[in-house]
Design an enzyme around this catalytic site. Structure first.
Site, PDB file in Angstrom:
ATOM      1  N   ASP A 136       0.811  -1.201  -0.081  1.00 49.46           N
ATOM      2  CA  ASP A 136       0.138  -0.034   0.087  1.00 49.46           C
ATOM      3  C   ASP A 136       0.892   1.210  -0.013  1.00 49.46           C
ATOM      4  O   ASP A 136       1.928   1.212  -0.411  1.00 49.46           O
ATOM      5  CB  ASP A 136      -0.943  -0.013   0.988  1.00 49.46           C
ATOM      6  CG  ASP A 136      -2.261   0.541   1.088  1.00 49.46           C
ATOM      7  OD1 ASP A 136      -2.355   1.763   0.448  1.00 49.46           O
ATOM      8  OD2 ASP A 136      -3.511  -0.064   1.123  1.00 49.46           O
ATOM      9  N   HIS A 190      -3.730   6.139   3.689  1.00 48.55           N
ATOM     10  CA  HIS A 190      -4.498   4.930   2.944  1.00 48.55           C
ATOM     11  C   HIS A 190      -3.712   3.659   3.517  1.00 48.55           C
ATOM     12  O   HIS A 190      -4.312   2.571   4.201  1.00 48.55           O
ATOM     13  CB  HIS A 190      -4.226   4.813   1.469  1.00 48.55           C
ATOM     14  CG  HIS A 190      -5.071   3.854   0.857  1.00 48.55           C
ATOM     15  ND1 HIS A 190      -4.991   2.502   0.623  1.00 48.55           N
ATOM     16  CD2 HIS A 190      -6.531   4.128   0.354  1.00 48.55           C
ATOM     17  CE1 HIS A 190      -5.686   1.980  -0.085  1.00 48.55           C
ATOM     18  NE2 HIS A 190      -6.637   2.922  -0.293  1.00 48.55           N
ATOM     19  N   SER A 443     -10.859  -1.283  -0.904  1.00 48.17           N
ATOM     20  CA  SER A 443      -9.578  -1.233  -0.268  1.00 48.17           C
ATOM     21  C   SER A 443      -9.816  -1.242   1.219  1.00 48.17           C
ATOM     22  O   SER A 443      -8.886  -1.761   1.952  1.00 48.17           O
ATOM     23  CB  SER A 443      -8.822   0.265  -0.370  1.00 48.17           C
ATOM     24  OG  SER A 443      -8.257   0.265  -1.467  1.00 48.17           O
TER      25      SER A 443
END
Ligand SMILES: *[C@@H]1O[C@H](CO)[C@@H](O)[C@H](O)[C@H]1NC(C)=O
Ligand SMILES: *[C@@H]1O[C@H](CO)[C@@H](O)[C@H](O)[C@H]1NC(C)=O
Ligand SMILES: *[C@@H]1O[C@H](CO)[C@@H](O)[C@H](O)[C@H]1NC(C)=O
Ligand SMILES: *[C@@H]1O[C@H](CO)[C@@H](O)[C@H](O)[C@H]1NC(C)=O
Ligand SMILES: *[C@@H]1O[C@H](CO)[C@@H](O)[C@H](O)[C@H]1NC(C)=O
Length: 661
Positions: A136, A190, A443
């Site tokens: 990520d 994220h 996600s």
């Protein structure tokens, strides 16, 4: 068992930074085949062989060299230079870099995980001992979600930590960057969010602006984490729904995860001048006056002191909020666009008081504005509620099947929580410490499933990835908390197989599925043989493969022992087999139950499976016969096959495409 079990691995990607772009240079990943007569004992000699493919340049063009999964390198090249490389011995294949978008706490409880029952009470609970690899945007190592109080070291781990030694610990055991030479700090948030969702520690008092307050934790809080910043692909299904064929990451060895809602809502209510009440979601706003204020459509009137209704996809609107703040607006009501149907997501930046409503609710507000000369509204923020019985529902953004790359494999496989998920963040937005953030996307659902996979892996260390995936899929539910069929928020109609796959994950049942559909890795190679020629298979497998030999053959998609069916049916009847392995009680009897596929006669033989041993395998045959020829062209129908015993229901979904052949 491999040293690191990569749990279906997560998430996103995008490779190198655009800043590296220099006029007509583009980054290519160049695959090479090692010469058979040469051995590279030291990595330097391998690297110098790689360099022999490249022009001598300053600064050097090489971006990354690969040694394990593929042979080759990534480098910035002009088209002419690439042509030169293609002529050299050992060149196999080059692929231009692609940018993929980021698909972007209550969920453990919502998924049935708590400390009194289920997988969190078993001896190998909380994912203990399992390593979850996360690809990520990096990680915020100082976040308490990743501290290592009470963590033994992982002796199996041999990977690298590119932070200074203090940042990695017995929880966060590895971290690497494939983007540049800097340590993989998360400069986006994220990666911190997804890693903490899969395996974050218990952190009490997690909230954002006071909302969604609770004890945050990942699904497998005792699992270790290895972080990879940058490269490669994940198994989130994508956020391009509700369009059909929008799912990505469709390979059969991936667990492809769609996104659904949870039963927690942070509620706000718009009370219109005509007394209609419209419920939405919001982070709330302290001290917002619950008085009637004038209501206007975006762009139709001056907004000072008013509440503005604005239509925007996915409630994504950072600049706009600033604009209305400058203009003196009192609050915003954000409505989604038509194809987003009934989905409404919390708008996260909260510079102004903001209420998000679905498209259909937005239309009601619009109609009201049209109906009166002095529209007015009161917005009140109610706070966090749990117990929404319409959950789970498929969020409209969740990407849908059918599978375009490999139509014989049903995708997505599964859905999991992916709407308004609170998890750790790279910084604090509300002066709370540590930072948490509410985000939505596949996600967010993907790491939930990676966490579930880690729980299963720690309870069943000898299970293959395919067995774990089968356990998750065959025990999934197709019903919401009201016991009604799971709805698709696009229209609030029952979700079809291309929205939910096998259904919504149920970790407690997945720990003990009764039967599993296993797939040996040999079969994946045979499957590749059915899709590609031997040279292409060699690029993927990094080994020369004989696709017509004793070990591998061409295995059609539908014959892979996958825990679902996606078949194309014309006049000719079809017949396939599946093999189940008994992982439940030694002596157990399963009866087949067929959920009918309209227009298709589906026959399963035998109809009873009697097991006498653990790990015993049994094969059954399914034949498909068209009953209905009135349908033209490509229409899809769906059903399921379930094996039922006293203690288990082992269900796989079936999709049939009716064709005119
Ligand atoms: C955290 O991520 C945001 C983007 O989401 C970025 O603007 C910010 O600089 C990051 N903060 C840190 C401390 O890395
Ligand atoms: C969150 O919950 C904890 C424990 O219930 C409580 O102590 C804390 O004050 C709460 N925080 C907020 C911001 O509501
Ligand atoms: C509101 O009025 C406009 C202009 O008369 C019209 O185009 C629009 O369809 C109306 N919208 C609703 C939701 O009734
Ligand atoms: C595969 O091998 C068999 C015998 O070894 C041969 O008869 C057949 O033609 C081969 N098929 C292909 C597609 O090469
Ligand atoms: C199916 O196709 C036939 C001719 O190919 C046509 O006459 C008929 O109207 C079509 N039926 C439907 C439901 O479209």
């Amino acid at each position: 068992m491999s040293p690191m079990f990569l749990v279906s691995i997560l998430i996103l990607t995008f490779i190198f930074h655009p800043a590296l772009a220099n006029n007509n240079l583009e980054t290519y990943i160049v695959h090479l085949s090692l010469p058979e007569d040469r051995f590279f004992e030291q990595s330097e000699s391998l690297e110098s062989w790689y360099h022999s493919f490249l022009p001598r340049q300053d600064p050097p063009r090489i971006v990354h060299t690969y040694r394990h999964v593929i042979n080759g390198f990534a480098a910035k090249l002009t088209p002419r230079e690439l042509e030169e490389i293609e002529k050299k011995d050992g060149f196999l294949y080059a692929r231009r870099e692609e940018y993929s978008s980021l698909h972007t706490t209550r969920t453990p409880t919502f998924l049935g995980l708590n400390q009194n029952n289920g997988p969190w009470t078993s001896p190998a609970s909380f994912g203990k001992g399992v390593i979850i690899g996360v690809l990520d945007t990096g990680i915020t190592p100082s976040h308490p979600s990743f501290d290592d109080k009470a963590f033994p070291s992982s002796r199996r781990w041999k990977g690298k930590c590119e932070f200074n030694k203090k940042a990695c610990n017995n929880k966060l055991i590895g971290a690497r960057s494939f983007v540049d030479t800097n340590p993989p700090f998360d400069d986006d948030g994220h990666g911190t969010h997804t890693a903490s969702t899969a395996a974050g520690n218990f952190v009490p008092g997690a909230n954002l602006f006071g909302q969604a307050n609770g004890t945050a934790s990942g699904l497998a809080p005792l699992a270790h984490l290895a972080i990879y910043k940058g490269i490669l692909v994940s198994s989130s299904a994508g956020n391009d729904g509700p369009k059909l064929n929008s799912a990505i990451n469709e390979a059969p060895w991936m667990l492809t995860v769609g996104a659904s809602t949870t039963d927690r809502k942070i509620v706000g209510v718009a009370k219109l001048g005509n007394r209609d009440e419209i419920e939405g979601v919001t982070l709330g706003h302290p001290n917002f006056p619950s008085t009637m204020l004038p209501l206007v459509n975006e762009g139709e009137a001056e907004s000072k002191g008013k509440i503005v209704l604005y239509e925007t996809p996915g409630s994504y609107l950072t600049d706009l909020e600033e604009y209305y703040k400058e203009a003196g607006a009192a609050a915003l009501i954000l409505m989604n666009v038509d194809y987003e149907g009934y989905t409404a997501l919390v708008f996260r930046k909260a510079v102004l008081p903001t209420l998000s409503v679905s498209y259909f609710d937005g239309e009601k507000i619009r109609a009201y504005i049209n109906s009166t000369s002095k529209p007015a509204v009161t917005v009140s923020f109610k706070g966090t509620f749990v117990g929404d019985k319409t959950a789970p529902a498929v969020a409209s953004f969740s990407s849908r099947g059918p599978n375009s790359a490999s139509p014989g494999i049903l995708k997505p496989d599964i859905i999991g929580p992916g709407a308004d998920i609170i998890a750790a963040w790279n910084e604090s937005l509300d002066h709370g410490n540590p930072g948490f953030y509410i985000d939505s996307g596949t996600s967010m659902s993907c790491p939930h499933l990676s966490g579930v996979a880690a729980l299963i892996k720690s309870a069943h260390p000898d299970w293959s990835p395919a067995m774990i995936k089968s356990a998750i899929m065959t025990t999934a539910t197709q019903f919401n908390l009201n016991q009604d069929p799971i709805l698709d928020q696009r229209q609030n109609l029952p979700a079809d197989i291309f929205a939910i796959g096998a259904g919504h994950a149920n970790p407690s049942l997945a720990m003990n599925p009764g039967l599993v559909y296993d797939i040996p890795s040999r079969d994946y190679i045979s499957y590749l043989c059915s899709l590609y020629d031997e040279n292409q298979v060699a690029v993927i497998v990094q080994e020369n493969i004989n696709c017509n030999g004793s070990e591998y053959h061409s295995l059609p998609e539908a014959e892979l022992n996958y825990p679902s069916f996606a078949v194309e049916l014309g006049r000719k009847s079809l017949s396939y087999s599946r093999t189940v392995t008994n992982v439940g009680n030694a002596k157990s009897t399963y009866n087949v139950k067929i959920e009918n596929v309209p227009g298709v006669n589906m026959v399963v033989e035998p109809t009873v499976l009697v097991f006498t041993n653990v790990n015993q395998k049994m094969t059954y045959k399914v034949s498909f016969n068209r009953q209905d020829f009135t349908k033209n062209g490509s229409e899809y129908v769906q059903g399921a096959i379930a094996w039922i015993s006293a203690n288990h229901k082992v269900r796989i979904p079936v999709s049939v495409k009716m064709v005119n052949t």
